[in-house]
Design a protein around this motif. Structure first.
Motif, mmCIF file in Angstrom:
data_model
loop_
_atom_site.group_PDB
_atom_site.id
_atom_site.type_symbol
_atom_site.label_atom_id
_atom_site.label_comp_id
_atom_site.label_asym_id
_atom_site.label_seq_id
_atom_site.Cartn_x
_atom_site.Cartn_y
_atom_site.Cartn_z
ATOM 1 N N GLY A 197 0.581 -1.321 -0.516
ATOM 2 C CA GLY A 197 -0.327 -0.132 -0.081
ATOM 3 C C GLY A 197 0.818 1.075 0.123
ATOM 4 N N GLN A 198 0.044 2.320 -0.606
ATOM 5 C CA GLN A 198 1.301 3.307 -0.036
ATOM 6 C C GLN A 198 -0.772 5.151 -0.401
ATOM 7 O OE1 GLN A 198 4.345 5.337 -2.933
ATOM 8 N NE2 GLN A 198 2.508 5.309 -4.141
ATOM 9 N N GLU A 199 0.670 5.315 0.801
ATOM 10 C CA GLU A 199 0.029 6.553 1.333
ATOM 11 C C GLU A 199 0.263 8.116 1.379
ATOM 12 O OE1 GLU A 199 -2.996 9.378 2.191
ATOM 13 O OE2 GLU A 199 -3.087 7.470 2.105
ATOM 14 N N LEU A 200 0.043 8.690 0.248
ATOM 15 C CA LEU A 200 0.694 10.163 0.396
ATOM 16 C C LEU A 200 0.790 10.716 1.191
ATOM 17 C CD1 LEU A 200 1.879 12.955 -1.313
ATOM 18 C CD2 LEU A 200 -0.214 13.586 -1.275
ATOM 19 N N ASN A 201 0.014 11.281 3.067
ATOM 20 C CA ASN A 201 -0.301 11.722 4.166
ATOM 21 C C ASN A 201 0.366 10.914 5.288
ATOM 22 O OD1 ASN A 201 -1.859 12.003 6.966
ATOM 23 N ND2 ASN A 201 -2.272 13.733 5.356
ATOM 24 N N THR A 202 1.311 11.543 5.516
ATOM 25 C CA THR A 202 2.037 10.657 6.561
ATOM 26 C C THR A 202 1.147 10.100 7.707
ATOM 27 O OG1 THR A 202 3.884 12.306 6.607
ATOM 28 C CG2 THR A 202 4.430 10.869 7.890
ATOM 29 N N THR A 203 0.531 11.295 8.407
ATOM 30 C CA THR A 203 -0.199 11.069 9.457
ATOM 31 C C THR A 203 -1.333 9.595 9.408
ATOM 32 O OG1 THR A 203 -0.636 13.103 10.434
ATOM 33 C CG2 THR A 203 -2.070 11.860 11.248
ATOM 34 N N THR A 204 -2.224 9.754 7.645
ATOM 35 C CA THR A 204 -2.514 8.366 7.839
ATOM 36 C C THR A 204 -1.921 7.301 7.206
ATOM 37 O OG1 THR A 204 -3.741 10.431 6.822
ATOM 38 C CG2 THR A 204 -5.038 8.119 6.224
ATOM 39 N N PHE A 205 -0.583 7.908 6.352
ATOM 40 C CA PHE A 205 0.105 6.151 6.625
ATOM 41 C C PHE A 205 0.504 5.391 7.915
ATOM 42 C CE2 PHE A 205 4.766 4.740 6.610
ATOM 43 C CZ PHE A 205 4.825 4.350 5.916
ATOM 44 N N ASN A 206 0.575 6.684 9.014
ATOM 45 C CA ASN A 206 1.116 6.126 10.622
ATOM 46 C C ASN A 206 0.189 4.881 10.513
ATOM 47 O OD1 ASN A 206 4.261 6.531 10.110
ATOM 48 N ND2 ASN A 206 3.070 8.775 11.392
ATOM 49 N N LEU A 207 -1.023 5.279 10.317
ATOM 50 C CA LEU A 207 -3.066 5.348 11.213
ATOM 51 C C LEU A 207 -2.661 3.330 9.914
ATOM 52 C CD1 LEU A 207 -5.284 5.594 12.709
ATOM 53 C CD2 LEU A 207 -6.244 6.288 10.036
ATOM 54 N N ALA A 208 -2.586 3.908 8.820
ATOM 55 C CA ALA A 208 -2.367 2.720 7.771
ATOM 56 C C ALA A 208 -1.589 0.915 8.252
ATOM 57 C CB ALA A 208 -2.317 2.327 7.220
ATOM 58 N N LYS A 209 -0.225 1.261 9.261
ATOM 59 C CA LYS A 209 0.633 0.692 9.561
ATOM 60 C C LYS A 209 0.082 -0.036 10.950
ATOM 61 C CE LYS A 209 5.358 1.368 8.963
ATOM 62 N NZ LYS A 209 6.704 1.734 9.952
ATOM 63 N N MET A 210 -0.406 1.159 12.059
ATOM 64 C CA MET A 210 -0.880 0.840 13.188
ATOM 65 C C MET A 210 -1.808 -0.469 12.792
ATOM 66 S SD MET A 210 -1.261 3.685 15.446
ATOM 67 C CE MET A 210 -0.016 5.045 15.935
ATOM 68 N N ASN A 211 -3.012 -0.207 11.855
ATOM 69 C CA ASN A 211 -4.042 -1.090 11.781
ATOM 70 C C ASN A 211 -3.583 -2.305 11.260
ATOM 71 O OD1 ASN A 211 -7.125 -1.458 11.664
ATOM 72 N ND2 ASN A 211 -6.842 -0.296 9.719
ATOM 73 N N LEU A 212 -2.923 -2.077 10.104
ATOM 74 C CA LEU A 212 -1.415 -3.637 10.164
ATOM 75 C C LEU A 212 -1.469 -4.545 11.385
ATOM 76 C CD1 LEU A 212 -3.016 -2.180 6.904
ATOM 77 C CD2 LEU A 212 -0.916 -3.870 5.789
ATOM 78 N N ILE A 213 -1.181 -3.544 11.911
ATOM 79 C CA ILE A 213 0.034 -4.191 13.052
ATOM 80 C C ILE A 213 -1.351 -5.036 13.878
ATOM 81 C CG2 ILE A 213 1.152 -4.422 14.418
ATOM 82 C CD1 ILE A 213 2.933 -2.053 13.313
ATOM 83 N N LEU A 214 -2.116 -4.227 14.286
ATOM 84 C CA LEU A 214 -3.576 -4.381 14.895
ATOM 85 C C LEU A 214 -3.905 -5.146 14.597
ATOM 86 C CD1 LEU A 214 -4.362 -0.838 16.511
ATOM 87 C CD2 LEU A 214 -3.680 -3.102 17.893
ATOM 88 N N HIS A 215 -4.603 -5.573 13.507
ATOM 89 C CA HIS A 215 -4.585 -6.618 12.893
ATOM 90 C C HIS A 215 -4.114 -8.266 12.401
ATOM 91 C CE1 HIS A 215 -8.108 -4.072 11.824
ATOM 92 N NE2 HIS A 215 -8.854 -5.560 11.167
ATOM 93 N N GLY A 216 -3.433 -8.116 13.528
ATOM 94 C CA GLY A 216 -2.183 -9.516 13.378
ATOM 95 C C GLY A 216 -1.197 -9.619 12.221
ATOM 96 N N VAL A 217 -0.569 -8.229 11.312
ATOM 97 C CA VAL A 217 0.005 -8.520 10.187
ATOM 98 C C VAL A 217 1.089 -8.336 10.426
ATOM 99 C CG1 VAL A 217 0.112 -7.911 7.501
ATOM 100 C CG2 VAL A 217 -2.343 -7.798 8.604
ATOM 101 N N ASP A 218 2.529 -9.582 10.288
ATOM 102 C CA ASP A 218 3.210 -9.395 10.121
ATOM 103 C C ASP A 218 4.178 -9.135 9.500
ATOM 104 O OD1 ASP A 218 3.338 -11.691 12.146
ATOM 105 O OD2 ASP A 218 3.635 -13.108 10.778
#
Length: 530
Positions: free
Chosen positions: A249-270
């Motif tokens: 995935g790619q995201e322009l907004n840095t805050t939202t990019f960080n949000l996506a990283k957290m979300n994937l980790i919280l969903h158990g994605v290695d």
């Protein structure tokens, strides 16, 4: 689940009056994420020590075990190394969430300790780099001085601590996280809506994108405008080997990019299963190294956004086959072509766009014609208005494939199928099932769907406006003139009776001499009407 959501959302009460939703989400989601990491580490410590979670059932008991193990020099280095190998990180006991909470309960908590905890994780492990940057513990919005800011965060931490993030199983904390993001998107309106695709729309797109690919042992998904990552995450619910999904995935907004990283980790994605980029999808192609094509591409890009449309892009392999570039003022087709370029020959792409892409002319008309001639447009699904946060416009989901044998297009008009909400419309499970099943069966249903041949589309000058193919016009019921005549006669009779009653009432009125002329005038009017 609803109880968990309620508790999570109530933790925002201490922040809601101090700042708007687009800001306080950073604090709440950052703290939830940190608590998840802390709790997960403690459970892993118990497992590695081969002790029982029934005996070490509280975070405080687990912390004591952790401290005991770290105090043994023979065990310490192996334990930390194993934690880093299995979880991807370690946390010092002094920085564990439950330890900070105990300090909060005793009024000895210091914001600086929490800040050190964030810095420690971010500097030691790449996957957390920048993730806590938006949790600004020095912001005056938390309080006018350090003491007030301390009190604010203390209260939030105390509210979050009782939640058993791991005890609810697998994805529940990730799903609760999604729930909170949707709440913030709703409260913050357009600004927050940019990073969130409503869950029901995500489900519909994911089900279609996974169709026919459910048995793949290795499955890859790509979202070049990933926002919170919810579109990508939904795909794994509809394939048979969800543990093997690779997320790109790619995201322009840095805050939202960080949000996506957290979300994937919280969903158990290695971490080895996610490849994420913080950048401008259109101005610089990504990814360019292998793999750069994917089993499914899912997108909800910003509608009619501006982009450079520089002539150099005519040589870009994403756009050069189409002869024209999307206009500077409307990047919709630029996003679509970018996604299509990164789709495998056997894959499926679903993208949400405004209706204008179906019929606008000039450069967009040229691109649309080429897509249709190539057979790339598989289906067009018209969605209801007011589904998305921050915009009331109706949208369209376009399904694309490569190397189709036929060049027909399935049109589905799902714009009338929704649950009316106070501020936002929603799709029911039945609404989603109907659209997905119609797509799967590829059938024409009166006033709902139609499979148009390439020749029909060509005759329509490659205009894909849905009403040209799906007639949803409802004929008015035939009127029985005899009944209308009876109704008119009945109304006239009632009118005559009323006028007669009024005449008698006015005639019998007691009145003064000065009102004599008014009474006579009124009675004359009644006589004329009769």
């Amino acid at each position: 689940m609803s109880g968990l959501n309620t508790i999570l959302f109530s933790a925002a009460d201490n922040l809601r009056s101090k700042m708007d939703a687009s800001e306080y989400k950073n604090y709440l989601l950052g703290l939830i994420f940190y608590k998840y990491l802390s709790d997960r580490l403690l459970v892993k410590v118990v497992e590695l020590s081969e002790e029982s979670l029934e005996e070490y059932y509280t975070a405080d008991k687990q912390t004591e075990l952790y401290k005991t193990l770290l105090a043994d020099e023979d065990i310490k280095s192996d334990l930390i190394e194993t934690l880093v190998d299995t979880l991807g990180y370690d946390i010092e006991p002094a920085y564990l969430f439950n330890v900070l909470t105990n300090q909060a309960k005793q009024n000895t908590f210091q914001l600086n300790d929490l800040n050190k905890a964030f810095i420690d994780l971010s500097t030691k492990y790449d996957q957390f780099n920048g993730l806590f940057d938006d949790v600004d513990l020095t912001s005056k919005k938390l309080g006018s001085d350090a003491q007030q800011r301390n009190i604010t965060i203390t209260e939030v931490i105390k509210k979050l601590n009782p939640i058993n993030l791991l005890g609810h199983g697998g994805d529940v904390i990730g799903d609760a996280y999604e729930y909170l993001i949707s709440q913030f998107a709703s409260e913050a309106g357009k600004k927050a809506g940019e990073f969130y695709t409503p869950h029901e729309v995500s489900v519909m797109m994911a089900r279609i994108a996974a169709m026919g690919q459910e048995d793949k042992k290795l499955f890859s998904v790509y979202d070049p405008t990933m926002g919170s990552g919810s579109l990508m995450l939904n795909v794994r619910n509809y394939i048979h080997h969800p543990e093997s999904v690779k997320y790109h995935g790619q995201e322009l907004n840095t805050t939202t990019f960080n949000l996506a990283k957290m979300n994937l980790i919280l969903h158990g994605v290695d971490k080895e299963d996610m490849r994420l980029s913080n950048g401008d999808t259109l101005n610089k192609d990504w990814p360019t190294d292998e793999p750069y094509t994917f089993d499914s591409v899912l997108m909800n890009p910003p509608y009619s956004a501006k982009w450079s449309a520089d002539d150099t892009f005519l040589d870009d392999s994403r756009f050069n086959r189409f002869g024209k570039l999307a206009p500077k003022s409307k990047a919709d087709f630029a996003f679509l072509l970018h996604g299509l370029y990164h789709l495998k020959d056997s894959g499926t792409m679903a993208i949400v766009l405004p209706h204008g892409v179906l019929f606008r002319g000039a450069a967009e008309g040229v691109i649309r014609k080429k897509l249709l001639e190539d057979g790339s447009i598989d289906a067009v699904i018209g969605m209801p208005g007011n589904l998305f946060f921050g915009t009331t416009i109706p949208t369209v989901v376009i399904i694309l494939k490569k190397n189709r044998e036929k060049r027909d297009v399935l049109f589905i008009d799902a714009s009338h199928d929704f649950i009316k909400g106070k501020s936002q419309n929603k799709l029911s499970i039945e609404n989603i099932d109907k659209a997905v099943e119609t797509y799967q069966n590829r059938e024409s249903i009166e006033k709902y769907s139609y499979v148009a041949s390439f020749e029909e589309i060509e005759a329509n000058e490659f205009n894909l406006n849905i009403p040209r193919y799906v007639d949803t016009f409802e004929d008015e019921e035939a009127i029985e003139m005899g009944l209308v005549g009876d109704s008119i006669r009945k109304i006239r009779k009632e009118k005559e009776e009323l006028e007669s009653n009024l005449y008698e009432m006015v005639s019998s009125l007691q009145h003064s001499e000065e009102d004599e002329e008014w009474i006579k005038g009124a009675l004359e009017v009644f006589k004329r009407e009769k």
